[in-house]
Scaffold this motif. Structure first.
Motif, short mmCIF file in Angstrom:
data_model
loop_
_atom_site.label_atom_id
_atom_site.label_comp_id
_atom_site.label_asym_id
_atom_site.label_seq_id
_atom_site.Cartn_x
_atom_site.Cartn_y
_atom_site.Cartn_z
N PRO A 143 0.82 -1.21 0.00
CA PRO A 143 0.00 0.00 0.00
C PRO A 143 0.85 1.26 0.00
O PRO A 143 2.10 1.20 0.04
N SER A 144 0.19 2.40 0.00
CA SER A 144 0.88 3.67 0.16
C SER A 144 1.54 3.71 1.53
O SER A 144 1.18 2.96 2.44
N VAL A 145 2.49 4.61 1.68
CA VAL A 145 3.23 4.73 2.94
C VAL A 145 2.37 5.47 3.95
O VAL A 145 1.93 6.59 3.70
N ALA A 146 2.12 4.86 5.10
CA ALA A 146 1.33 5.50 6.15
C ALA A 146 2.17 6.57 6.84
O ALA A 146 3.34 6.36 7.15
N PRO A 204 -2.76 15.37 9.10
CA PRO A 204 -2.26 15.26 7.72
C PRO A 204 -3.06 14.21 6.96
O PRO A 204 -3.97 13.60 7.49
N GLU A 205 -2.70 14.00 5.72
CA GLU A 205 -3.29 12.92 4.94
C GLU A 205 -2.90 11.60 5.58
O GLU A 205 -1.86 11.47 6.22
N ALA A 206 -3.75 10.58 5.41
CA ALA A 206 -3.50 9.29 6.05
C ALA A 206 -2.27 8.60 5.47
O ALA A 206 -1.63 7.81 6.15
N SER A 207 -1.91 8.88 4.24
CA SER A 207 -0.77 8.21 3.63
C SER A 207 -0.22 9.08 2.51
O SER A 207 -0.84 10.04 2.07
N ARG A 208 0.94 8.72 2.05
CA ARG A 208 1.54 9.41 0.91
C ARG A 208 1.96 8.36 -0.12
O ARG A 208 2.19 7.20 0.23
N PRO A 209 2.06 8.73 -1.38
CA PRO A 209 2.41 7.74 -2.40
C PRO A 209 3.78 7.11 -2.15
O PRO A 209 4.67 7.73 -1.56
N SER A 210 3.92 5.89 -2.60
CA SER A 210 5.19 5.19 -2.51
C SER A 210 6.01 5.43 -3.77
O SER A 210 5.46 5.64 -4.85
N ASP A 223 9.34 2.94 -12.30
CA ASP A 223 10.59 3.28 -11.63
C ASP A 223 10.32 4.26 -10.50
O ASP A 223 9.20 4.72 -10.29
N LEU A 224 11.39 4.62 -9.78
CA LEU A 224 11.27 5.46 -8.58
C LEU A 224 10.72 6.85 -8.87
O LEU A 224 10.20 7.49 -7.96
N ASP A 225 10.85 7.32 -10.11
CA ASP A 225 10.38 8.67 -10.42
C ASP A 225 8.86 8.74 -10.63
O ASP A 225 8.31 9.82 -10.79
N GLN A 226 8.18 7.59 -10.60
CA GLN A 226 6.73 7.56 -10.77
C GLN A 226 6.08 7.10 -9.47
O GLN A 226 6.09 5.92 -9.14
N PRO A 227 5.52 8.02 -8.67
CA PRO A 227 4.87 7.61 -7.42
C PRO A 227 3.66 6.73 -7.69
O PRO A 227 2.95 6.93 -8.68
N VAL A 228 3.45 5.76 -6.82
CA VAL A 228 2.34 4.82 -7.01
C VAL A 228 1.48 4.78 -5.75
O VAL A 228 1.96 5.00 -4.64
N GLU A 229 0.20 4.50 -5.95
CA GLU A 229 -0.72 4.36 -4.83
C GLU A 229 -0.62 2.98 -4.21
O GLU A 229 -0.72 2.81 -2.99
N SER A 230 -0.45 1.95 -5.05
CA SER A 230 -0.39 0.59 -4.53
C SER A 230 0.15 -0.35 -5.59
O SER A 230 0.15 -0.04 -6.79
N VAL A 231 0.62 -1.51 -5.11
CA VAL A 231 1.05 -2.61 -5.98
C VAL A 231 0.42 -3.87 -5.43
O VAL A 231 0.42 -4.10 -4.21
N SER A 232 -0.14 -4.70 -6.30
CA SER A 232 -0.68 -5.98 -5.86
C SER A 232 -0.20 -7.09 -6.79
O SER A 232 0.00 -6.86 -7.99
N VAL A 233 0.01 -8.28 -6.21
CA VAL A 233 0.48 -9.44 -6.96
C VAL A 233 -0.40 -10.62 -6.57
O VAL A 233 -0.49 -10.96 -5.38
N THR A 234 -1.05 -11.26 -7.55
CA THR A 234 -1.95 -12.37 -7.29
C THR A 234 -1.53 -13.57 -8.12
O THR A 234 -1.49 -13.50 -9.35
#
Length: 302
Positions: A143-146, A204-210, A223-234
């Motif tokens: 998830p995003s960073v709390a 503050p906001e509950a979380s910030r993008p990773s 890559d690191l220059d593109q902030p993301v809200e979440s990553v999931s792997v199924t």
């Protein structure tokens, strides 16, 4: 699906949490299982006894009576013993955390689940295994960073803590000061010693993008220059895993990035991840690999 012989001997391992939370369902499950097969019932007091019971199961088929966490514990232990290929795992779901069991197709009632253990078939499923030998049965989520909740900050009024107006001049003794001055200075010291007022900082906001680097089968997805809200792997998609990356929207909506692969590597600043019902990390990098057909679960026929 592989048919499971009903005459198998069963090792019924009852999770202590399930026994305490719903003893009636546990009793029903034991009665149904004992009526249909030779059973050995084990009620471990803690994780060590749980692991010892599985390690000493012999030829008995393991049946876990508990919730998602008990199932994950059993799968993880059998994986580390490299025994998942030799036996199917069965589950009678009892407890409060059952979303994984439901998604896998396990019946929710104690009677129906116990009958599936006796009369069901083994279904082989994929497993995600990370580079520390941890496993993921259902879905991995990053998830995003709390952000930590800020505490209240002390506020000092003018002159508090500075000593102005409350101390004696150089060389001045208490006896040399007139009574009215001593009374005023005592009052000032009393007020100054009280705790400062607390002003709550704005929430503050509950979380910030990773900011993460995600690679699938050696191909860079984000890559690191593109902030993301979440990553999931199924796991379980065409012998691989579906990877979904949700970039942060900067105005117009951004569609999730979806790819399928067998090897997923995530790296970046310290991040935590949720593997099914468990939380792992923080880590700087972690790689997950799909083990195709690595474990079996007994499910109802049809």
């Amino acid at each position: 699906m592989t048919e499971v012989a009903p005459s198998d001997q069963l090792l019924v391992v009852i999770d202590p949490v399930a026994h305490r939370s719903d003893g009636e369902s546990v009793r029903i499950a034991k009665d149904v299982l004992s009526a249909g097969a030779a059973t050995k019932v084990c009620l471990p007091a803690g994780p060590e006894e749980f692991a010892r019971a599985l390690a000493r199961r012999g030829s008995r088929r393991p049946v876990v009576v508990g919730d998602d966490r008990a199932l994950l514990r059993a799968v993880s232990l059998l994986h580390r013993q490299r025994a998942l290929g030799a036996c199917a795992v069965s589950l009678v779901p009892v407890g409060g955390v059952l979303s994984l069991a439901r998604s896998l197709g396990v019946p929710m009632g104690a009677v129906a689940a116990a009958r599936a253990v006796l009369d069901g078939r083994e279904r082989r499923m994929d497993l995600l295994v990370d580079d520390s030998d941890g496993v993921v049965v259902g879905t991995l989520r990053i998830p995003s960073v709390a952000l930590p909740s800020p505490g209240a900050v002390p506020f000092s009024g003018p002159g508090e803590g500075s000593g102005s107006g409350s101390g004696s001049g150089p060389g001045e003794s208490a006896a040399a000061r007139p009574p009215w001055l001593r009374t005023c200075q005592s009052l000032v010291r009393t007020l100054a010693s009280r705790p400062g007022r607390l002003i709550a900082a704005p929430a503050p906001e509950a979380s910030r993008p990773s900011r993460l680097r995600v690679e699938v089968d050696g191909v860079l997805v984000v890559d690191l220059d593109q902030p993301v809200e979440s990553v999931s792997v199924t796991p379980g998609v065409l012998g691989g895993a579906e990877v979904e990356v949700r970039p942060v929207s900067l105005g117009a909506a951004v569609a999730p990035i979806r790819v399928v692969g067998r090897r997923v590597t995530v790296s970046g600043a310290d991040f935590r991840y949720r593997a099914d019902a468990l939380v792992g990390g923080p880590v700087r990098t972690r790689t997950w690999v799909v083990w195709e057909g690595a474990w079996g679960l007994t499910l109802p026929v049809g």
